[in-house]
Motif scaffolding. Structure first.
Motif, PDB file in Angstrom:
ATOM      1  N   ASP A  62     114.212  44.206 -34.593  1.00 31.53           N
ATOM      2  CA  ASP A  62     113.290  45.333 -34.733  1.00 31.53           C
ATOM      3  C   ASP A  62     113.140  46.037 -33.396  1.00 31.53           C
ATOM      4  O   ASP A  62     112.906  45.402 -32.364  1.00 31.53           O
ATOM      5  N   ASN A  64     111.284  48.985 -30.897  1.00 32.33           N
ATOM      6  CA  ASN A  64     109.994  49.651 -30.720  1.00 32.33           C
ATOM      7  C   ASN A  64     110.183  51.024 -30.083  1.00 32.33           C
ATOM      8  O   ASN A  64     111.305  51.473 -29.843  1.00 32.33           O
ATOM      9  N   TYR A 138     101.024  32.915 -31.475  1.00 37.16           N
ATOM     10  CA  TYR A 138     100.817  34.095 -32.295  1.00 37.16           C
ATOM     11  C   TYR A 138      99.863  35.025 -31.568  1.00 37.16           C
ATOM     12  O   TYR A 138      99.188  34.630 -30.618  1.00 37.16           O
ATOM     13  N   TYR A 140      97.296  38.799 -32.265  1.00 37.68           N
ATOM     14  CA  TYR A 140      96.663  39.707 -33.224  1.00 37.68           C
ATOM     15  C   TYR A 140      97.636  40.797 -33.689  1.00 37.68           C
ATOM     16  O   TYR A 140      97.562  41.263 -34.825  1.00 37.68           O
ATOM     17  N   TYR A 141      98.548  41.188 -32.799  1.00 35.50           N
ATOM     18  CA  TYR A 141      99.423  42.326 -33.082  1.00 35.50           C
ATOM     19  C   TYR A 141     100.626  41.962 -33.953  1.00 35.50           C
ATOM     20  O   TYR A 141     101.310  42.842 -34.463  1.00 35.50           O
ATOM     21  N   GLU A 142     100.890  40.683 -34.128  1.00 31.91           N
ATOM     22  CA  GLU A 142     102.060  40.275 -34.894  1.00 31.91           C
ATOM     23  C   GLU A 142     101.742  40.277 -36.387  1.00 31.91           C
ATOM     24  O   GLU A 142     100.822  39.600 -36.852  1.00 31.91           O
ATOM     25  N   LYS A 143     102.507  41.060 -37.143  1.00 34.40           N
ATOM     26  CA  LYS A 143     102.237  41.232 -38.565  1.00 34.40           C
ATOM     27  C   LYS A 143     102.883  40.145 -39.413  1.00 34.40           C
ATOM     28  O   LYS A 143     102.410  39.831 -40.496  1.00 34.40           O
ATOM     29  N   ASP A 144     103.988  39.605 -38.924  1.00 34.22           N
ATOM     30  CA  ASP A 144     104.716  38.611 -39.705  1.00 34.22           C
ATOM     31  C   ASP A 144     105.188  37.502 -38.781  1.00 34.22           C
ATOM     32  O   ASP A 144     105.352  37.705 -37.575  1.00 34.22           O
ATOM     33  N   ASP A 147     107.958  37.947 -36.307  1.00 35.02           N
ATOM     34  CA  ASP A 147     107.692  38.603 -35.028  1.00 35.02           C
ATOM     35  C   ASP A 147     107.707  37.609 -33.881  1.00 35.02           C
ATOM     36  O   ASP A 147     107.780  37.997 -32.714  1.00 35.02           O
ATOM     37  N   ASN A 248      99.897  33.423 -46.063  1.00 34.43           N
ATOM     38  CA  ASN A 248      99.204  33.918 -44.863  1.00 34.43           C
ATOM     39  C   ASN A 248      99.217  32.911 -43.715  1.00 34.43           C
ATOM     40  O   ASN A 248      98.427  33.015 -42.786  1.00 34.43           O
ATOM     41  N   LYS A 250      99.812  31.281 -40.308  1.00 36.67           N
ATOM     42  CA  LYS A 250      99.967  31.994 -39.038  1.00 36.67           C
ATOM     43  C   LYS A 250      99.852  31.091 -37.824  1.00 36.67           C
ATOM     44  O   LYS A 250     100.502  31.332 -36.802  1.00 36.67           O
TER      45      LYS A 250
END
Length: 290
Positions: A62, A64, A138, A140-144, A147, A248, A250
């Motif tokens: 991915d 940016n 992990y 806060y900004y990582e969606k999956d 990442d 979910n 994480k």
């Protein structure tokens, strides 16, 4: 004028195509055997863009907003020459990347516990402490969870004497995963930060069934000998693959404590810049040292 307009139009089309394709996909193989290469480090230096290929050698990188078509993607794997490709060369189509094997010349080391009079030594923090602080894999900004692929956490260890490494131990305080695969990386430390790897094998291990507490990685099968004169090394674990227990899932973290005298290292993506902090992870080596 028409020639200029044609060139300009092609550049615009190329740039628009790049903007629309913010993900690079492909497969990494050995040029010698044509076999797929798992867990290859893939990334762009200092752009917080990185990943590892999966067990089948497939990758998804991915991109940016910092990445431009002229940036270079690096493909790095122990035992193979590092390959470089421009982002523009990899865009808009799936690529097969071939890595060439690289012979590694190592100094011959013959160990004799009796001759060298090796003694057991524990290097690092073997205490859980109060368990009030945690080093998380992990943010806060990582969606999956993907990442986190290629992310590393670890410690600087002062060696001072020649040592044969036996095992790596760390304390897990949270774990939401049915399966986690990590790689142990051991680096030289220069100017206070990790640089080159000093191992020539992939050390991959799996943590199963939401395991918590002290976890041991056996290093003896890899014959890792830290020669006299290498006073500091960095040892990290790198996230390669995971299977969630729930959609979910994480959380995965190690216990740590603030420290003025110890240094923890971390980077969020392969090929990214290393960062350090005054932490002391519950993270230690058992070794036989002179």
């Amino acid at each position: 004028m028409k020639k200029f307009l044609l060139i300009f139009s092609l550049l615009v089309v190329s740039y628009v195509g790049f903007c629309q394709s913010r993900q690079l996909t492909g497969e990494v193989k050995s040029s010698f055997t044509n076999h797929s290469l798992p867990y290859v480090n893939i990334g762009i230096s200092n752009k917080t863009v990185g990943t590892v290929s999966n067990e089948k050698g497939e990758f998804r990188l991915d991109l940016n907003e910092k990445v431009s078509p002229g940036d270079t993607v690096l493909f790095s794997c122990i035992g193979f020459k590092t390959e470089k490709y421009l982002v523009s060369d990899l865009s808009n189509q799936e690529k097969v990347i071939f890595l060439m094997p690289q012979s590694t010349v190592l100094d011959e080391v013959v160990l004799s516990a009796q001759k060298l009079k090796l003694k057991p030594k524990s290097i690092g923090r073997s205490s859980k402490g109060l368990g009030l602080m945690h080093s998380n894999f992990y943010s806060y900004y990582e969606k999956d969870v993907d990442d986190r692929l290629s992310k590393e956490r670890g410690m600087k260890f002062k060696i001072r004497r020649a040592c044969y490494l036996q095992d790596l131990n760390f304390n897990i305080t949270s774990n939401d995963f049915k399966s986690l695969k990590f790689r142990v990386n051991i680096y030289k430390v220069e100017n206070g930060l990790p640089t080159d790897l000093i191992i020539n094998q992939n050390i991959i291990f799996e943590i199963k069934d939401t395991y918590l507490g002290w976890f041991k990685v056996d290093l003896q099968p890899y014959d890792i000998y830290i020669k006299d004169g290498i006073e500091e090394i960095a040892v990290t674990i790198q996230w390669l693959e995971s299977v969630k227990t729930r959609a979910n899932s994480k959380y995965f973290a190690l216990s740590t404590a603030s420290s003025l005298t110890h240094t923890a290292y971390f980077r969020d993506k392969a090929m990214d810049s290393w960062k350090d902090s005054g932490q002391n992870l519950s993270f230690y080596l058992n070794a036989m040292c002179e």
